[in-house]
Scaffold this motif. Structure first.
Motif, mmCIF file in Angstrom:
data_model
loop_
_atom_site.group_PDB
_atom_site.id
_atom_site.type_symbol
_atom_site.label_atom_id
_atom_site.label_comp_id
_atom_site.label_asym_id
_atom_site.label_seq_id
_atom_site.Cartn_x
_atom_site.Cartn_y
_atom_site.Cartn_z
ATOM 1 N N VAL A 20 0.843 -1.194 0.000
ATOM 2 C CA VAL A 20 0.000 0.000 0.000
ATOM 3 C C VAL A 20 0.877 1.243 0.000
ATOM 4 O O VAL A 20 1.844 1.343 0.757
ATOM 5 C CB VAL A 20 -0.931 0.009 1.232
ATOM 6 N N SER A 21 0.549 2.205 -0.868
ATOM 7 C CA SER A 21 1.281 3.476 -0.878
ATOM 8 C C SER A 21 0.433 4.530 -0.177
ATOM 9 O O SER A 21 -0.770 4.630 -0.405
ATOM 10 C CB SER A 21 1.616 3.908 -2.296
ATOM 11 N N PHE A 22 1.082 5.292 0.687
ATOM 12 C CA PHE A 22 0.448 6.384 1.413
ATOM 13 C C PHE A 22 0.914 7.686 0.772
ATOM 14 O O PHE A 22 2.110 7.922 0.668
ATOM 15 C CB PHE A 22 0.843 6.350 2.887
ATOM 16 N N GLU A 23 -0.045 8.501 0.344
ATOM 17 C CA GLU A 23 0.284 9.751 -0.326
ATOM 18 C C GLU A 23 -0.377 10.912 0.412
ATOM 19 O O GLU A 23 -1.407 10.743 1.052
ATOM 20 C CB GLU A 23 -0.201 9.714 -1.777
ATOM 21 N N VAL A 24 0.239 12.072 0.291
ATOM 22 C CA VAL A 24 -0.299 13.284 0.904
ATOM 23 C C VAL A 24 -0.585 14.285 -0.204
ATOM 24 O O VAL A 24 0.253 14.531 -1.066
ATOM 25 C CB VAL A 24 0.701 13.888 1.914
ATOM 26 N N ALA A 25 -1.794 14.842 -0.175
ATOM 27 C CA ALA A 25 -2.181 15.884 -1.130
ATOM 28 C C ALA A 25 -2.745 17.051 -0.330
ATOM 29 O O ALA A 25 -3.123 16.903 0.835
ATOM 30 C CB ALA A 25 -3.212 15.356 -2.114
ATOM 31 N N GLY A 26 -2.789 18.194 -0.950
ATOM 32 C CA GLY A 26 -3.309 19.375 -0.268
ATOM 33 C C GLY A 26 -4.808 19.307 -0.079
ATOM 34 O O GLY A 26 -5.324 19.410 1.035
ATOM 35 N N LEU A 27 -5.535 19.139 -1.179
ATOM 36 C CA LEU A 27 -6.994 19.117 -1.180
ATOM 37 C C LEU A 27 -7.486 18.043 -2.128
ATOM 38 O O LEU A 27 -6.801 17.705 -3.094
ATOM 39 C CB LEU A 27 -7.549 20.467 -1.646
ATOM 40 N N PRO A 28 -8.702 17.535 -1.908
ATOM 41 C CA PRO A 28 -9.270 16.627 -2.899
ATOM 42 C C PRO A 28 -9.608 17.384 -4.182
ATOM 43 O O PRO A 28 -9.863 18.590 -4.156
ATOM 44 C CB PRO A 28 -10.538 16.091 -2.229
ATOM 45 N N ARG A 29 -9.584 16.694 -5.293
ATOM 46 C CA ARG A 29 -9.868 17.347 -6.579
ATOM 47 C C ARG A 29 -11.316 17.812 -6.674
ATOM 48 O O ARG A 29 -11.599 18.853 -7.240
ATOM 49 C CB ARG A 29 -9.568 16.401 -7.734
ATOM 50 N N THR A 30 -12.218 17.011 -6.162
ATOM 51 C CA THR A 30 -13.634 17.370 -6.204
ATOM 52 C C THR A 30 -14.227 17.235 -4.810
ATOM 53 O O THR A 30 -13.742 16.463 -3.988
ATOM 54 C CB THR A 30 -14.420 16.458 -7.163
ATOM 55 N N VAL A 31 -15.274 17.988 -4.569
ATOM 56 C CA VAL A 31 -15.989 17.913 -3.294
ATOM 57 C C VAL A 31 -17.337 17.280 -3.581
ATOM 58 O O VAL A 31 -18.101 17.768 -4.409
ATOM 59 C CB VAL A 31 -16.155 19.319 -2.674
ATOM 60 N N ARG A 40 -3.767 2.260 -2.744
ATOM 61 C CA ARG A 40 -3.343 3.628 -2.432
ATOM 62 C C ARG A 40 -4.274 4.236 -1.402
ATOM 63 O O ARG A 40 -5.481 4.020 -1.435
ATOM 64 C CB ARG A 40 -3.392 4.512 -3.673
ATOM 65 N N ILE A 41 -3.673 5.019 -0.525
ATOM 66 C CA ILE A 41 -4.414 5.849 0.413
ATOM 67 C C ILE A 41 -3.885 7.262 0.239
ATOM 68 O O ILE A 41 -2.680 7.496 0.330
ATOM 69 C CB ILE A 41 -4.230 5.376 1.864
ATOM 70 N N ILE A 42 -4.792 8.189 -0.033
ATOM 71 C CA ILE A 42 -4.410 9.585 -0.204
ATOM 72 C C ILE A 42 -5.006 10.376 0.946
ATOM 73 O O ILE A 42 -6.222 10.361 1.154
ATOM 74 C CB ILE A 42 -4.916 10.148 -1.541
ATOM 75 N N LEU A 43 -4.153 11.017 1.724
ATOM 76 C CA LEU A 43 -4.595 11.849 2.844
ATOM 77 C C LEU A 43 -4.501 13.304 2.439
ATOM 78 O O LEU A 43 -3.509 13.722 1.847
ATOM 79 C CB LEU A 43 -3.730 11.580 4.073
#
Length: 146
Positions: free
Chosen positions: A66-77, A93-96
């Motif tokens: 599993v890859s853990f990734e960090v993003a600023g904001l989700p692309r869509t709400v 994948r898990i994107i936080l």
């Protein structure tokens, strides 16, 4: 017309690239050579996510891929709430999302320890969603009080 002595005796050095405006050279870091480098919010967040992911990988072998990734904001709400993380089971994948976790969570004490616990809790809930388990069963010894 005669020039003044101060203007006539002044020789201007050619400006070298990579120097600041008074010819003093490049500036050193704000902290200096004897102090640790300052850490920003992004660094603290990414470190907390990485540490929690490594701990969970040690407890649960199925998380190795599993890859853990960090993003600023989700692309869509989607809807009235903003997602704190996204779990993609097919891609492992898990994107936080850092900004919703940091800014939209209400902490009763806003210090570094509580912020870290908040981030760890989000990682645990995302992993629990991925594995189909209760998040607090993933790390029972980590949060047990003596």
């Amino acid at each position: 017309m005669a020039r003044s002595r101060s203007a006539a005796g002044r020789v201007r050095a050619p400006r070298a690239r990579g120097r600041d405006r008074h010819g003093r050279g490049l500036r050193s870091s704000v902290t200096g050579p004897h102090l640790p480098i300052l850490r920003g919010r992004i660094d603290v967040f990414e470190t907390a996510v990485a540490d929690t992911a490594e701990y969970l990988r040690g407890q649960w072998p199925e998380l190795e891929a599993v890859s853990f990734e960090v993003a600023g904001l989700p692309r869509t709400v989607s809807g009235p709430a903003v997602d704190r993380w996204t779990v993609l089971p097919r891609e492992n994948r898990i994107i936080l999302y850092r900004l919703p976790i940091e800014r939209m969570s209400k902490l009763h004490i806003n210090d570094e320890a509580h912020q870290r616990m908040l981030i760890e809790g989000c990682v645990l809930r995302a992993v629990g969603e991925l594995l189909g388990r209760d998040p607090w069963d993933l790390a029972p010894d980590r949060y047990r009080h003596p």
